[in-house]
Motif scaffolding. Structure first.
Motif, PDB file in Angstrom:
ATOM      1  N   LEU A   5      10.914   0.993  -6.000  1.00 51.32           N
ATOM      2  CA  LEU A   5      10.462  -0.376  -5.760  1.00 51.32           C
ATOM      3  C   LEU A   5      10.763  -1.254  -6.967  1.00 51.32           C
ATOM      4  O   LEU A   5      11.254  -2.376  -6.825  1.00 51.32           O
ATOM      5  CB  LEU A   5       8.962  -0.398  -5.454  1.00 51.32           C
ATOM      6  CG  LEU A   5       8.353  -1.779  -5.262  1.00 51.32           C
ATOM      7  CD1 LEU A   5       9.052  -2.554  -4.147  1.00 51.32           C
ATOM      8  CD2 LEU A   5       6.868  -1.676  -5.001  1.00 51.32           C
ATOM      9  N   ARG A   9      13.213  -4.502  -7.000  1.00 52.69           N
ATOM     10  CA  ARG A   9      12.685  -5.799  -7.416  1.00 52.69           C
ATOM     11  C   ARG A   9      13.544  -6.410  -8.517  1.00 52.69           C
ATOM     12  O   ARG A   9      13.935  -7.582  -8.445  1.00 52.69           O
ATOM     13  CB  ARG A   9      11.235  -5.649  -7.899  1.00 52.69           C
ATOM     14  CG  ARG A   9      10.659  -6.937  -8.458  1.00 52.69           C
ATOM     15  CD  ARG A   9       9.242  -6.767  -8.934  1.00 52.69           C
ATOM     16  NE  ARG A   9       9.056  -5.793  -9.981  1.00 52.69           N
ATOM     17  CZ  ARG A   9       9.341  -5.968 -11.273  1.00 52.69           C
ATOM     18  NH1 ARG A   9       9.880  -7.094 -11.693  1.00 52.69           N
ATOM     19  NH2 ARG A   9       9.082  -5.015 -12.154  1.00 52.69           N
ATOM     20  N   TRP A  33       1.860  -0.295  -6.891  1.00 51.68           N
ATOM     21  CA  TRP A  33       2.914   0.384  -6.131  1.00 51.68           C
ATOM     22  C   TRP A  33       4.025   0.858  -7.050  1.00 51.68           C
ATOM     23  O   TRP A  33       4.573   1.938  -6.869  1.00 51.68           O
ATOM     24  CB  TRP A  33       3.484  -0.527  -5.054  1.00 51.68           C
ATOM     25  CG  TRP A  33       2.487  -0.999  -4.047  1.00 51.68           C
ATOM     26  CD1 TRP A  33       1.330  -0.369  -3.653  1.00 51.68           C
ATOM     27  CD2 TRP A  33       2.539  -2.207  -3.305  1.00 51.68           C
ATOM     28  NE1 TRP A  33       0.666  -1.119  -2.720  1.00 51.68           N
ATOM     29  CE2 TRP A  33       1.389  -2.260  -2.483  1.00 51.68           C
ATOM     30  CE3 TRP A  33       3.431  -3.262  -3.255  1.00 51.68           C
ATOM     31  CZ2 TRP A  33       1.126  -3.305  -1.615  1.00 51.68           C
ATOM     32  CZ3 TRP A  33       3.173  -4.313  -2.388  1.00 51.68           C
ATOM     33  CH2 TRP A  33       2.038  -4.331  -1.575  1.00 51.68           C
ATOM     34  N   GLU A  34       4.341   0.037  -8.036  1.00 49.48           N
ATOM     35  CA  GLU A  34       5.401   0.429  -8.978  1.00 49.48           C
ATOM     36  C   GLU A  34       4.964   1.587  -9.874  1.00 49.48           C
ATOM     37  O   GLU A  34       5.810   2.293 -10.410  1.00 49.48           O
ATOM     38  CB  GLU A  34       5.830  -0.768  -9.828  1.00 49.48           C
ATOM     39  CG  GLU A  34       6.628  -1.777  -9.030  1.00 49.48           C
ATOM     40  CD  GLU A  34       7.220  -2.876  -9.879  1.00 49.48           C
ATOM     41  OE1 GLU A  34       7.061  -2.868 -11.120  1.00 49.48           O
ATOM     42  OE2 GLU A  34       7.867  -3.768  -9.294  1.00 49.48           O
ATOM     43  N   ILE A  47       7.531  -4.468   2.699  1.00 52.33           N
ATOM     44  CA  ILE A  47       8.400  -4.221   1.552  1.00 52.33           C
ATOM     45  C   ILE A  47       9.776  -3.769   2.023  1.00 52.33           C
ATOM     46  O   ILE A  47      10.807  -4.274   1.568  1.00 52.33           O
ATOM     47  CB  ILE A  47       7.766  -3.177   0.610  1.00 52.33           C
ATOM     48  CG1 ILE A  47       6.481  -3.745   0.000  1.00 52.33           C
ATOM     49  CG2 ILE A  47       8.750  -2.747  -0.472  1.00 52.33           C
ATOM     50  CD1 ILE A  47       5.570  -2.681  -0.601  1.00 52.33           C
ATOM     51  N   ILE A  58      12.105   4.079  -0.356  1.00 51.67           N
ATOM     52  CA  ILE A  58      11.361   3.393  -1.398  1.00 51.67           C
ATOM     53  C   ILE A  58      10.204   4.238  -1.916  1.00 51.67           C
ATOM     54  O   ILE A  58       9.970   4.316  -3.110  1.00 51.67           O
ATOM     55  CB  ILE A  58      10.807   2.046  -0.882  1.00 51.67           C
ATOM     56  CG1 ILE A  58      11.935   1.164  -0.379  1.00 51.67           C
ATOM     57  CG2 ILE A  58      10.032   1.325  -1.985  1.00 51.67           C
ATOM     58  CD1 ILE A  58      11.466  -0.095   0.319  1.00 51.67           C
ATOM     59  N   PHE A  59       9.487   4.889  -1.011  1.00 51.91           N
ATOM     60  CA  PHE A  59       8.210   5.481  -1.387  1.00 51.91           C
ATOM     61  C   PHE A  59       8.109   7.002  -1.345  1.00 51.91           C
ATOM     62  O   PHE A  59       7.101   7.542  -1.781  1.00 51.91           O
ATOM     63  CB  PHE A  59       7.095   4.908  -0.507  1.00 51.91           C
ATOM     64  CG  PHE A  59       6.932   3.437  -0.706  1.00 51.91           C
ATOM     65  CD1 PHE A  59       6.387   2.940  -1.869  1.00 51.91           C
ATOM     66  CD2 PHE A  59       7.358   2.547   0.255  1.00 51.91           C
ATOM     67  CE1 PHE A  59       6.247   1.579  -2.069  1.00 51.91           C
ATOM     68  CE2 PHE A  59       7.220   1.187   0.072  1.00 51.91           C
ATOM     69  CZ  PHE A  59       6.664   0.704  -1.094  1.00 51.91           C
TER      70      PHE A  59
END
Length: 65
Positions: A5, A9, A33-34, A47, A58-59
Motif C-alpha cells: 500500500l 501510494r 494499514w501501511e 483501496i 495489496i494486503f
C-alpha cells in the motif's frame, strides 16, 4: 517493513493525508494499514479500486514464489 500500500501510494505521488481524503477515511487509518493492520473488506475494496489492483496484491503475503 514496507507494505505494498505504501509503495502504491508513493508511486501515485500522494501523502497519507491525500490518500485518506481520496478514500474518505482518516490519515490514521492509512498509517495503520501501511504498518500492516488489515482494513475492513469495504475499505480494502475502496483501496483496490482506487489503485486498480486486486485486493490480494495489496494486503496478503504471497505464499509461493
Amino acid at each position: 517493513m514496507v507494505t505494498e500500500l505504501r509503495v502504491l501510494r508513493i508511486r501515485k505521488g500522494l501523502n497519507q493525508e491525500e490518500l485518506a481524503k481520496q478514500l474518505n477515511v482518516t490519515r490514521n487509518s492509512v498509517s495503520a494499514w501501511e504498518r500492516g493492520t488489515k482494513p475492513s473488506l469495504d475499505n480494502a475494496k475502496k483501496i483496490a479500486d482506487f489503485f486498480e489492483v486486486p485486493i490480494n496484491e495489496i494486503f496478503f503475503e504471497k505464499k509461493y514464489n
